[in-house]
Write a protein that holds these residues in place. Structure first.
Motif, short mmCIF file in Angstrom:
data_model
loop_
_atom_site.label_atom_id
_atom_site.label_comp_id
_atom_site.label_asym_id
_atom_site.label_seq_id
_atom_site.Cartn_x
_atom_site.Cartn_y
_atom_site.Cartn_z
N THR A 1 83.70 -5.69 -33.98
CA THR A 1 83.55 -6.24 -35.33
C THR A 1 83.19 -7.71 -35.19
OG1 THR A 1 85.92 -6.75 -35.62
CG2 THR A 1 85.17 -4.54 -36.23
N ALA B 1 85.05 -10.85 -40.06
CA ALA B 1 85.73 -9.81 -40.82
C ALA B 1 86.99 -10.34 -41.48
CB ALA B 1 86.07 -8.63 -39.90
N LYS C 1 81.48 -5.13 -41.30
CA LYS C 1 82.49 -5.36 -40.27
C LYS C 1 83.89 -5.15 -40.82
CE LYS C 1 79.71 -6.41 -36.88
NZ LYS C 1 79.54 -5.46 -35.76
N ASP D 1 86.49 -2.46 -39.52
CA ASP D 1 87.83 -2.91 -39.15
C ASP D 1 88.89 -1.99 -39.77
OD1 ASP D 1 90.39 -4.53 -39.63
OD2 ASP D 1 89.28 -5.92 -38.35
N ILE E 1 90.08 -3.08 -31.87
CA ILE E 1 89.12 -3.77 -32.73
C ILE E 1 88.80 -5.10 -32.06
CG2 ILE E 1 88.75 -4.80 -35.00
CD1 ILE E 1 90.97 -2.77 -35.97
N GLU F 1 87.18 -8.48 -32.19
CA GLU F 1 86.68 -9.47 -33.15
C GLU F 1 85.93 -10.56 -32.41
OE1 GLU F 1 89.62 -10.62 -36.16
OE2 GLU F 1 90.89 -8.99 -35.40
#
Length: 273
Positions: free
Chosen positions: A136, A140, A154, A158, A177, A179
């Motif tokens: 992502t 996000a 995104k 998520d 996830i 980021e």
């Protein structure tokens, strides 16, 4: 002797996907690298003829994704690490985006990742486990003018990934996830679709451009060692911010949101529920 892992990486022809592919191959692992355009991977295919399989794939095509994942699983007999990385950027104000642009963007950035996840899970469940890295963005954490649809995709990924992690943990499948911070991935050049600008937003567009500046960010290869370490953790985190600067910025965004909630807490509490 360490057994080579089998990776499946989408969006592997450039940016982060390319960096992760190179790192996995350098570590002695096997990789199925997929992309709409696989020509940029020709040099790696020559360098790693026995451990790299190049797979043309449009992740927005669900039927093609399922067929491609079956081929990827058959290539090395299993899927140990899947990196859901394919994506692009729709740049422009929300009002400016056409229906075609908005849908095409989410077809790749959100639904494409969902199709890949759906396709790989039966293989991972059958083999008793695996790692699914959902790429992502630190973006996000909140929306930003000119990249609202990118953030929307995104954020949606998520949220779905949080649910997915809970659903598949019972099968030994670990979802993280990832980021990502701001890296020089070519997203704003090769991976961009731009809206038709409305003059009403010219001032804000200029302000956003000045705020971002011309700094392109670090090379994606600098993030690859973290991904390699993450993929090897016996008990990986549900989510991980990649990048020190991104970490600090996400903390600031979270604090600002918490402060806003507290500022208006009295109004919130006037309603039951």
């Amino acid at each position: 002797m360490t057994t080579a892992r089998a990776w499946f990486i989408t969006g592997a022809s450039r940016g982060l996907g390319r960096a992760f592919t190179e790192a996995a191959l350098a570590a002695g692992d096997n990789v199925v690298a997929s992309s709409r355009n696989v020509e940029p991977l020709a040099d790696l295919a020559t360098e790693y003829p026995d451990t790299l399989v190049v797979l043309p794939l449009d992740v927005s095509d669900r039927k093609a994704v399922f067929a491609g994942v079956d081929r990827a699983a058959a290539a090395f007999g299993r899927l140990d690490v899947v990196v859901n990385n394919a994506g692009g950027l729709l740049y422009g104000m929300v009002e400016e985006a056409t229906e075609e642009q908005a849908r095409a963007h989410l077809d790749v950035n959100f639904f494409g990742a969902v199709w890949v996840a759906q396709a790989v899970l039966p293989h991972m469940r059958a083999q008793g486990g695996g790692r699914l890295l959902q790429v992502t963005s630190m973006g996000a954490a909140g929306g930003m003018a000119t990249v609202g649809f990118y953030g929307a995709g995104k954020v949606a990924l998520d949220s779905v990934s949080e649910a997915l992690a809970m659903e598949v943990e019972q099968f030994g499948i670990k979802v993280t996830i990832v980021e990502m911070g701001g890296y020089d991935t070519g997203l704003f050049t090769k991976g961009i679709t731009q809206t038709e600008p409305l003059p009403a937003y010219d001032a804000l567009r200029a302000e956003i451009a000045e705020m971002w500046g011309e700094e392109s960010g670090p090379d994606p290869s600098t993030a690859a060692p973290v991904i390699m370490e993450l993929a090897g953790l016996p008990d990986p985190p549900r989510r991980l911010i990649i990048g020190g600067t991104a970490f600090d910025q996400v903390q600031e965004l979270d604090k600002a949101r918490a402060d806003l909630y507290r500022e208006w807490e009295s109004l919130s509490r006037k309603a039951p529920g």
